[in-house]
Write a protein that holds these residues in place. Structure first.
Motif, PDB file in Angstrom:
ATOM      1  N   ALA A   1       0.934  -1.113   0.299  1.00 54.46           N
ATOM      2  CA  ALA A   1       0.182   0.336   0.012  1.00 54.46           C
ATOM      3  C   ALA A   1       0.647   1.250  -0.038  1.00 54.46           C
ATOM      4  CB  ALA A   1      -1.015  -0.098   1.068  1.00 54.46           C
ATOM      5  N   HIS A   2       2.281   1.422   0.419  1.00 48.35           N
ATOM      6  CA  HIS A   2       2.776   2.529   0.807  1.00 48.35           C
ATOM      7  C   HIS A   2       3.050   2.917  -0.671  1.00 48.35           C
ATOM      8  CE1 HIS A   2       5.761  -0.768   1.946  1.00 48.35           C
ATOM      9  NE2 HIS A   2       6.379   0.032   1.063  1.00 48.35           N
ATOM     10  N   ASP A   3       3.613   1.743  -1.775  1.00 48.70           N
ATOM     11  CA  ASP A   3       3.954   2.387  -3.012  1.00 48.70           C
ATOM     12  C   ASP A   3       2.791   2.791  -3.803  1.00 48.70           C
ATOM     13  OD1 ASP A   3       6.466   1.860  -2.055  1.00 48.70           O
ATOM     14  OD2 ASP A   3       6.857  -0.502  -2.682  1.00 48.70           O
TER      15      ASP A   3
ATOM     16  N   MET B   1       2.669   4.561  -8.948  1.00 51.75           N
ATOM     17  CA  MET B   1       2.974   3.316  -8.381  1.00 51.75           C
ATOM     18  C   MET B   1       4.156   3.269  -8.747  1.00 51.75           C
ATOM     19  SD  MET B   1       0.627   0.987 -10.428  1.00 51.75           S
ATOM     20  CE  MET B   1       0.236  -0.193  -8.645  1.00 51.75           C
ATOM     21  N   LYS B   2       5.117   2.253  -7.479  1.00 52.56           N
ATOM     22  CA  LYS B   2       6.190   1.494  -7.663  1.00 52.56           C
ATOM     23  C   LYS B   2       6.668  -0.156  -8.068  1.00 52.56           C
ATOM     24  CE  LYS B   2      10.559   1.079  -5.140  1.00 52.56           C
ATOM     25  NZ  LYS B   2      11.475   1.597  -3.631  1.00 52.56           N
ATOM     26  N   LEU B   3       6.897  -0.480  -9.038  1.00 52.81           N
ATOM     27  CA  LEU B   3       6.819  -1.870  -9.292  1.00 52.81           C
ATOM     28  C   LEU B   3       8.123  -2.586  -8.960  1.00 52.81           C
ATOM     29  CD1 LEU B   3       3.961  -1.798 -12.158  1.00 52.81           C
ATOM     30  CD2 LEU B   3       4.052  -1.706  -9.926  1.00 52.81           C
TER      31      LEU B   3
ATOM     32  N   ASP C   1       2.193  13.309  -2.359  1.00 56.77           N
ATOM     33  CA  ASP C   1       2.363  12.205  -2.161  1.00 56.77           C
ATOM     34  C   ASP C   1       3.157  11.023  -3.329  1.00 56.77           C
ATOM     35  OD1 ASP C   1       0.665  12.786  -0.427  1.00 56.77           O
ATOM     36  OD2 ASP C   1       0.825  10.901   0.760  1.00 56.77           O
ATOM     37  N   ALA C   2       3.050  11.331  -4.354  1.00 56.08           N
ATOM     38  CA  ALA C   2       3.341  10.839  -5.348  1.00 56.08           C
ATOM     39  C   ALA C   2       5.468  11.318  -5.275  1.00 56.08           C
ATOM     40  CB  ALA C   2       2.593  11.511  -7.326  1.00 56.08           C
ATOM     41  N   LEU C   3       4.998  13.319  -5.547  1.00 54.79           N
ATOM     42  CA  LEU C   3       7.087  13.424  -5.377  1.00 54.79           C
ATOM     43  C   LEU C   3       6.995  13.204  -4.427  1.00 54.79           C
ATOM     44  CD1 LEU C   3       5.522  17.090  -5.938  1.00 54.79           C
ATOM     45  CD2 LEU C   3       6.769  15.915  -8.072  1.00 54.79           C
TER      46      LEU C   3
END
Length: 484
Positions: free
Chosen positions: A277-279, A311-313, A467-469
């Motif tokens: 969730a934090h990503d 998102m970070k994958l 939050d995206a930054l």
């Protein structure tokens, strides 16, 4: 450089939903441009099919108006347009009943390539497929083209696949994603697999991270009611961004063959790790001086649907171990940009002073606007001021590199429809690929639904939520600036 136009075989193409927005904006103008370029044979037949009662001449008048509105004036030659319209006819069809099917059957020619474009809602796919077979309209080599959304989750995607499989083989089904028809997307494969310069470096040892951005300046507008049931995750990430991710990250296929390419894309999707969730950052644009907010556009004051997602994958394989992929898409953003940014690592040791300005190399693949690529390299700044380094782009903007030829690069729909007629499925999604993408997507959506998360607010015309930054800042990285 002279582009080659390779004519296709004679064909019959039926466009279900032939009076709809997609047909008028993309499909019919695209077919005209292929005719204008000499790619369509004069024996081709294009049949519009929809519920409305309309004569052939009425439909041709609608097609003429659509082409004049969309196609550049320099290509709206009256004689060529008249010749194209001679290929066009219309049948009133009841997709869920029996009206019009016998008339359509009478127009089809069994000795031609047969293609059926389902430019309608997914709820009609099964009815159309069933009637094409019950009325013996679709021959054994017929092809059907289906538009997204292909399902709303894994269960509905599987149901659609099963419905179509009752009447058509997988080799006959063309699930279209127009992003895969863009010239730059295909050039990504050429750059990777036809140049020794890049492929040895295309891995975690040399690449620091990858950013994939699809930003739009428009809001959901008239699509509010549809979009509120979908959101950015279903509307963009699960299909468009997923396809760009696959082409960027996949292993070299054994050959440039439809199933070989799609096998490698499928491996990427199956190697995606679950996303904590934090990503994930979800956002929703707010009212501003240039227009209403998302909730006003969606006509839902309590909406929790995201118009932005970042998102970070991570991909769990040897090639990409430790290299993050950052995905970002949103409505009402600062600029209209679709691009893939490959950020290479900095040299392991610098012989220059810390203040000389040395930085890492960066490859940017631009899908829109101004399709092209540029590679940022570090050189010495000219002048007698000592060893000062500066980053400069090696630019390959198609419009500049190819001149007038670039202005005539076919639209994605033009290319993809011609691939359907040729029977080439390379740039189309396979059923197991679609299901794998939903199998990865569903738990993410279920997670924020269970947590009853509200999207972060962001100003229209901005780069998205703060939050995206932070998502990149906490890793010591930055998003590439959005520039039109």
């Amino acid at each position: 450089m002279v582009s080659r136009v390779i004519p296709v075989d004679p064909f019959d193409l039926v466009i279900f939903g032939g009076t709809g927005d997609l047909a008028r904006r993309k499909i019919l103008p695209g077919l005209y441009l292929r005719f204008w370029d000499g790619q369509l044979p004069e024996t081709a037949q294009i049949v519009g099919a929809a519920r409305s009662e309309m004569s052939d001449e009425d439909f041709r008048g609608m097609v003429r108006a659509a082409i004049n509105e969309v196609v550049p004036a320099r290509k709206c030659d009256a004689d060529r347009l008249d010749a194209f319209l001679n290929l066009v006819s219309y049948v009133a069809i009841n997709a869920t009943g029996e009206g019009g099917w016998r008339e359509l059957a009478a127009r089809m020619r069994p000795d031609r390539v047969q293609a059926f474009y389902f430019s309608v809602g997914p709820s009609l796919f099964g009815d159309l497929a069933e009637r094409l077979h019950s009325h013996k309209i679709a021959g054994p080599g017929a092809r059907i083209v289906v538009e997204k959304p292909f399902g709303n989750d894994l269960a509905t995607a599987r149901a659609l696949n099963k419905t179509l499989a009752l009447h058509f083989d997988e080799t006959q089904i063309y699930r279209i994603d127009h992003y895969l028809g863009k010239e730059t997307v295909q050039n990504l494969m050429a750059v990777r697999f036809a140049n020794m310069l890049f492929e040895p470096l295309w891995n975690a040892q040399y690449i620091d991270h990858v950013q994939i951005t699809v930003a739009e300046t428009v809001g959901v507008g008239g699509r509010g009611s549809y979009y509120d049931k979908s959101g950015a995750m279903r509307d963009m990430v699960q299909n468009h961004l997923m396809q760009l991710l696959c082409l960027t990250a996949m292993e070299p296929p054994s050959k440039f063959d439809p199933d070989a390419v799609r096998d490698e894309k499928l491996k990427v999707i199956r190697a995606l790790e679950p996303v904590p969730a934090h990503d994930i950052v979800r956002g929703q644009y707010q009212p501003g001086p240039d227009g209403p907010g998302y909730r006003e556009d969606a006509e839902n004051p309590d909406s929790r649907t995201e118009s932005f997602i970042a998102m970070k994958l991570h991909i769990a394989n040897w090639r990409w171990n430790g290299t993050p992929f950052y995905l970002r898409t949103g409505k009402r953003m600062k600029a209209r940009v679709s691009e893939i940014v490959v950020r290479f690592k900095e040299p392991p040791h610098s012989i220059f002073e810390d203040d000389t300005g040395q930085s890492a190399n960066e490859l940017t693949i631009r899908l829109q606007p101004n399709e092209g690529m540029d590679m940022t390299v570090t050189i010495k700044e000219p002048g007698p001021g000592g060893m000062r380094l500066v980053d400069v782009p090696l630019d390959m903007t198609f419009a500049e590199a190819l001149g007038e030829e670039a202005a005539d690069v076919p639209d994605a729909y033009e290319r993809l429809i011609m691939d359907v007629i040729r029977g080439n499925q390379t740039l189309f999604m396979r059923g197991d690929e679609v299901e794998a993408a939903w199998a990865w997507t569903d738990p993410i959506i279920a997670g924020w639904t269970e947590r009853e998360e509200k999207p972060h607010r962001y100003e229209a015309g901005s780069t998205g939520p703060e939050d995206a930054l932070i998502l990149l800042h906490r890793d010591g990285r930055r998003w590439k600036e959005l520039r039109a």
